[in-house]
Design a protein around this motif. Structure first.
Motif, PDB file in Angstrom:
ATOM      1  N   ILE A  80      35.253  26.087  22.078  1.00 25.82           N
ATOM      2  CA  ILE A  80      34.783  26.758  23.286  1.00 25.82           C
ATOM      3  C   ILE A  80      36.016  27.371  23.946  1.00 25.82           C
ATOM      4  CG2 ILE A  80      33.715  26.435  25.551  1.00 25.82           C
ATOM      5  CD1 ILE A  80      32.455  23.829  24.349  1.00 25.82           C
ATOM      6  N   ARG A  81      35.947  28.654  24.256  1.00 29.68           N
ATOM      7  CA  ARG A  81      37.068  29.315  24.943  1.00 29.68           C
ATOM      8  C   ARG A  81      36.731  29.452  26.416  1.00 29.68           C
ATOM      9  NH1 ARG A  81      41.839  31.164  22.264  1.00 29.68           N
ATOM     10  NH2 ARG A  81      41.886  32.592  23.991  1.00 29.68           N
ATOM     11  N   ARG A  82      37.608  28.936  27.270  1.00 27.98           N
ATOM     12  CA  ARG A  82      37.501  29.132  28.715  1.00 27.98           C
ATOM     13  C   ARG A  82      38.781  29.815  29.129  1.00 27.98           C
ATOM     14  NH1 ARG A  82      35.239  23.219  30.341  1.00 27.98           N
ATOM     15  NH2 ARG A  82      33.162  23.510  29.510  1.00 27.98           N
ATOM     16  N   GLY A  83      38.685  31.121  29.301  1.00 29.49           N
ATOM     17  CA  GLY A  83      39.898  31.887  29.549  1.00 29.49           C
ATOM     18  C   GLY A  83      40.771  31.818  28.314  1.00 29.49           C
ATOM     19  N   GLU A  84      42.002  31.372  28.490  1.00 34.18           N
ATOM     20  CA  GLU A  84      42.935  31.279  27.365  1.00 34.18           C
ATOM     21  C   GLU A  84      42.949  29.894  26.727  1.00 34.18           C
ATOM     22  OE1 GLU A  84      46.844  32.937  28.487  1.00 34.18           O
ATOM     23  OE2 GLU A  84      45.807  33.594  30.301  1.00 34.18           O
ATOM     24  N   VAL A  85      42.273  28.923  27.333  1.00 36.59           N
ATOM     25  CA  VAL A  85      42.288  27.542  26.835  1.00 36.59           C
ATOM     26  C   VAL A  85      41.151  27.341  25.840  1.00 36.59           C
ATOM     27  CG1 VAL A  85      42.114  25.109  27.489  1.00 36.59           C
ATOM     28  CG2 VAL A  85      43.313  26.715  28.981  1.00 36.59           C
ATOM     29  N   THR A  86      41.456  26.680  24.720  1.00 35.98           N
ATOM     30  CA  THR A  86      40.453  26.357  23.713  1.00 35.98           C
ATOM     31  C   THR A  86      40.081  24.891  23.857  1.00 35.98           C
ATOM     32  OG1 THR A  86      41.372  28.006  22.201  1.00 35.98           O
ATOM     33  CG2 THR A  86      39.949  26.310  21.238  1.00 35.98           C
ATOM     34  N   TRP A  87      38.784  24.601  23.922  1.00 37.32           N
ATOM     35  CA  TRP A  87      38.258  23.246  24.025  1.00 37.32           C
ATOM     36  C   TRP A  87      37.513  22.934  22.730  1.00 37.32           C
ATOM     37  CZ3 TRP A  87      38.031  20.368  28.800  1.00 37.32           C
ATOM     38  CH2 TRP A  87      38.616  21.035  29.880  1.00 37.32           C
ATOM     39  N   LEU A  88      37.838  21.809  22.111  1.00 36.26           N
ATOM     40  CA  LEU A  88      37.131  21.354  20.924  1.00 36.26           C
ATOM     41  C   LEU A  88      36.351  20.097  21.295  1.00 36.26           C
ATOM     42  CD1 LEU A  88      40.080  21.767  18.444  1.00 36.26           C
ATOM     43  CD2 LEU A  88      37.961  23.043  18.361  1.00 36.26           C
ATOM     44  N   PRO A  89      35.011  20.168  21.364  1.00 33.32           N
ATOM     45  CA  PRO A  89      34.236  18.969  21.672  1.00 33.32           C
ATOM     46  C   PRO A  89      34.390  17.945  20.543  1.00 33.32           C
ATOM     47  CG  PRO A  89      32.876  20.959  21.801  1.00 33.32           C
ATOM     48  CD  PRO A  89      34.176  21.342  21.191  1.00 33.32           C
ATOM     49  N   LEU A  90      34.646  16.703  20.908  1.00 33.35           N
ATOM     50  CA  LEU A  90      34.816  15.641  19.925  1.00 33.35           C
ATOM     51  C   LEU A  90      33.693  14.612  19.994  1.00 33.35           C
ATOM     52  CD1 LEU A  90      38.661  15.069  20.359  1.00 33.35           C
ATOM     53  CD2 LEU A  90      37.494  16.478  18.647  1.00 33.35           C
ATOM     54  N   SER A  91      32.709  14.871  20.829  1.00 32.22           N
ATOM     55  CA  SER A  91      31.545  13.990  20.932  1.00 32.22           C
ATOM     56  C   SER A  91      30.302  14.862  20.925  1.00 32.22           C
ATOM     57  CB  SER A  91      31.626  13.132  22.192  1.00 32.22           C
ATOM     58  OG  SER A  91      31.819  13.929  23.332  1.00 32.22           O
ATOM     59  N   ARG A  92      29.182  14.279  20.525  1.00 30.62           N
ATOM     60  CA  ARG A  92      27.953  15.059  20.378  1.00 30.62           C
ATOM     61  C   ARG A  92      27.036  15.000  21.580  1.00 30.62           C
ATOM     62  NH1 ARG A  92      25.950  14.266  14.212  1.00 30.62           N
ATOM     63  NH2 ARG A  92      27.358  12.574  13.815  1.00 30.62           N
ATOM     64  N   ARG A  93      26.957  13.862  22.242  1.00 31.86           N
ATOM     65  CA  ARG A  93      25.966  13.664  23.307  1.00 31.86           C
ATOM     66  C   ARG A  93      26.401  14.354  24.589  1.00 31.86           C
ATOM     67  NH1 ARG A  93      22.476   8.823  22.809  1.00 31.86           N
ATOM     68  NH2 ARG A  93      22.175   9.367  24.973  1.00 31.86           N
ATOM     69  N   GLY A  95      25.394  13.639  27.611  1.00 34.42           N
ATOM     70  CA  GLY A  95      25.456  12.706  28.726  1.00 34.42           C
ATOM     71  C   GLY A  95      26.572  11.701  28.555  1.00 34.42           C
ATOM     72  N   GLY A  96      26.953  11.040  29.630  1.00 34.18           N
ATOM     73  CA  GLY A  96      27.983  10.017  29.562  1.00 34.18           C
ATOM     74  C   GLY A  96      29.362  10.601  29.355  1.00 34.18           C
ATOM     75  N   LEU A  97      30.256   9.789  28.818  1.00 31.47           N
ATOM     76  CA  LEU A  97      31.623  10.256  28.587  1.00 31.47           C
ATOM     77  C   LEU A  97      31.655  11.320  27.501  1.00 31.47           C
ATOM     78  CD1 LEU A  97      33.727   6.976  28.650  1.00 31.47           C
ATOM     79  CD2 LEU A  97      33.815   8.846  30.277  1.00 31.47           C
ATOM     80  N   GLN A  98      32.439  12.347  27.749  1.00 30.18           N
ATOM     81  CA  GLN A  98      32.621  13.432  26.787  1.00 30.18           C
ATOM     82  C   GLN A  98      34.077  13.446  26.348  1.00 30.18           C
ATOM     83  OE1 GLN A  98      30.057  15.826  25.804  1.00 30.18           O
ATOM     84  NE2 GLN A  98      29.066  13.971  26.533  1.00 30.18           N
ATOM     85  N   ALA A  99      34.310  13.652  25.059  1.00 29.62           N
ATOM     86  CA  ALA A  99      35.667  13.720  24.525  1.00 29.62           C
ATOM     87  C   ALA A  99      35.964  15.156  24.094  1.00 29.62           C
ATOM     88  CB  ALA A  99      35.820  12.769  23.341  1.00 29.62           C
ATOM     89  N   PHE A 100      37.160  15.628  24.437  1.00 30.34           N
ATOM     90  CA  PHE A 100      37.576  16.985  24.092  1.00 30.34           C
ATOM     91  C   PHE A 100      39.035  16.978  23.652  1.00 30.34           C
ATOM     92  CE2 PHE A 100      34.434  17.506  27.455  1.00 30.34           C
ATOM     93  CZ  PHE A 100      33.586  18.457  26.921  1.00 30.34           C
ATOM     94  N   LYS A 101      39.368  17.912  22.786  1.00 27.21           N
ATOM     95  CA  LYS A 101      40.769  18.246  22.531  1.00 27.21           C
ATOM     96  C   LYS A 101      40.958  19.630  23.140  1.00 27.21           C
ATOM     97  CE  LYS A 101      44.135  19.175  18.930  1.00 27.21           C
ATOM     98  NZ  LYS A 101      44.345  19.284  17.479  1.00 27.21           N
ATOM     99  N   GLN A 102      41.979  19.766  23.991  1.00 26.09           N
ATOM    100  CA  GLN A 102      42.276  21.050  24.620  1.00 26.09           C
ATOM    101  C   GLN A 102      43.561  21.612  24.016  1.00 26.09           C
ATOM    102  OE1 GLN A 102      42.320  20.941  28.979  1.00 26.09           O
ATOM    103  NE2 GLN A 102      41.428  18.909  28.814  1.00 26.09           N
ATOM    104  N   ILE A 103      43.542  22.884  23.733  1.00 27.89           N
ATOM    105  CA  ILE A 103      44.751  23.575  23.289  1.00 27.89           C
ATOM    106  C   ILE A 103      45.104  24.559  24.402  1.00 27.89           C
ATOM    107  CG2 ILE A 103      45.807  25.021  21.516  1.00 27.89           C
ATOM    108  CD1 ILE A 103      43.564  23.866  19.618  1.00 27.89           C
ATOM    109  N   ILE A 104      46.213  24.262  25.081  1.00 32.55           N
ATOM    110  CA  ILE A 104      46.618  25.047  26.245  1.00 32.55           C
ATOM    111  C   ILE A 104      47.818  25.898  25.834  1.00 32.55           C
ATOM    112  CG2 ILE A 104      47.335  24.940  28.660  1.00 32.55           C
ATOM    113  CD1 ILE A 104      46.145  22.053  28.700  1.00 32.55           C
ATOM    114  N   PRO A 105      47.677  27.222  25.869  1.00 27.92           N
ATOM    115  CA  PRO A 105      48.772  28.080  25.416  1.00 27.92           C
ATOM    116  C   PRO A 105      49.997  27.982  26.324  1.00 27.92           C
ATOM    117  CG  PRO A 105      47.063  29.400  26.437  1.00 27.92           C
ATOM    118  CD  PRO A 105      46.543  27.983  26.382  1.00 27.92           C
ATOM    119  N   ALA A 106      51.127  28.391  25.769  1.00 27.52           N
ATOM    120  CA  ALA A 106      52.376  28.433  26.546  1.00 27.52           C
ATOM    121  C   ALA A 106      52.209  29.392  27.721  1.00 27.52           C
ATOM    122  CB  ALA A 106      53.519  28.890  25.648  1.00 27.52           C
ATOM    123  N   ARG A 107      52.896  29.065  28.814  1.00 30.91           N
ATOM    124  CA  ARG A 107      52.917  29.900  30.021  1.00 30.91           C
ATOM    125  C   ARG A 107      51.507  30.144  30.580  1.00 30.91           C
ATOM    126  NH1 ARG A 107      57.955  28.967  30.062  1.00 30.91           N
ATOM    127  NH2 ARG A 107      59.373  30.171  28.782  1.00 30.91           N
TER     128      ARG A 107
END
Length: 193
Positions: A80-93, A95-107
């Motif tokens: 998922i792209r939000r602006g310049e940040v890439t979010w990779l969902p690591l959980s399926r549900r 509801g409840g706690l959600q796990a993500f890996k974020q890739i935040i570009p330099a600057r």
């Protein structure tokens, strides 16, 4: 998809969340009478009705319709792209706690960034690189291997003013759920030692 079985699931989810038909109607925009007929199995559960209900109950659509498990435990993340940040969902549900890996570009971001507030609770761990965490009166640099947790109602911003990209593991509870680590008690030694 059996309308009666779907209705039973919908009623059980609503009761579990202690929500009235009127409150659910306000949240979804679906009339109280339609919701009542859906729960009683007297209304065909169409995708148009089920999608807002799945969002309101914070469950996957598959759970509402009783889709069979695929048996594959892997999570196939769609970035998922939000602006310049890439979010990779690591959980399926949803509801409840959600796990993500974020890739935040330099600057990131290139301009001043306003602190945000919203409902929830976040735990974050820097996998690689560095990030800047502005949290209320605190202005911190988190390096790889460092973690932070905070109530997201506190004004905050996570940015990367540094020269290299950063990767962050994030657990987020939209309802204020916090991460809990459970420790098991030490087993008693059968020999009494």
């Amino acid at each position: 998809m059996d309308a009666r079985e779907v209705g039973e699931r919908l009623r059980a989810l609503r009761k579990q969340r202690r929500t009235t038909l009127a409150e659910l109607s306000d949240t979804t925009g679906i009339s109280i009478s339609t919701l009542s007929r859906l729960e009683a199995g007297r209304r065909k559960p169409t995708l148009e009705l089920l999608l807002p209900l799945a969002r309101a109950h914070q469950v996957a659509l598959d759970e509402l319709v009783g889709a069979p498990e695929t048996g594959d435990p892997r999570v196939h993340a769609r970035p998922i792209r939000r602006g310049e940040v890439t979010w990779l969902p690591l959980s399926r549900r949803p509801g409840g706690l959600q796990a993500f890996k974020q890739i935040i570009p330099a600057r990131y971001p290139a301009r001043d960034y306003e602190l945000q507030t919203h409902e929830g609770y976040e735990w974050m761990y820097v996998l690689t690189g560095r990030v800047r965490l502005q949290l209320g009166e605190h202005d911190l640099t988190l390096r790889d291997g460092e973690a932070a947790e905070f109530d997201t109602r506190t004004p905050h911003a996570i940015t990367n003013p540094y020269a290299e990209p950063a990767e962050v593991l994030s657990l987020f509870g939209a309802q204020g759920e916090r991460m809990h680590v459970r420790a098991r008690p030490k087993r008693a030694d059968p020999n009494g030692t």
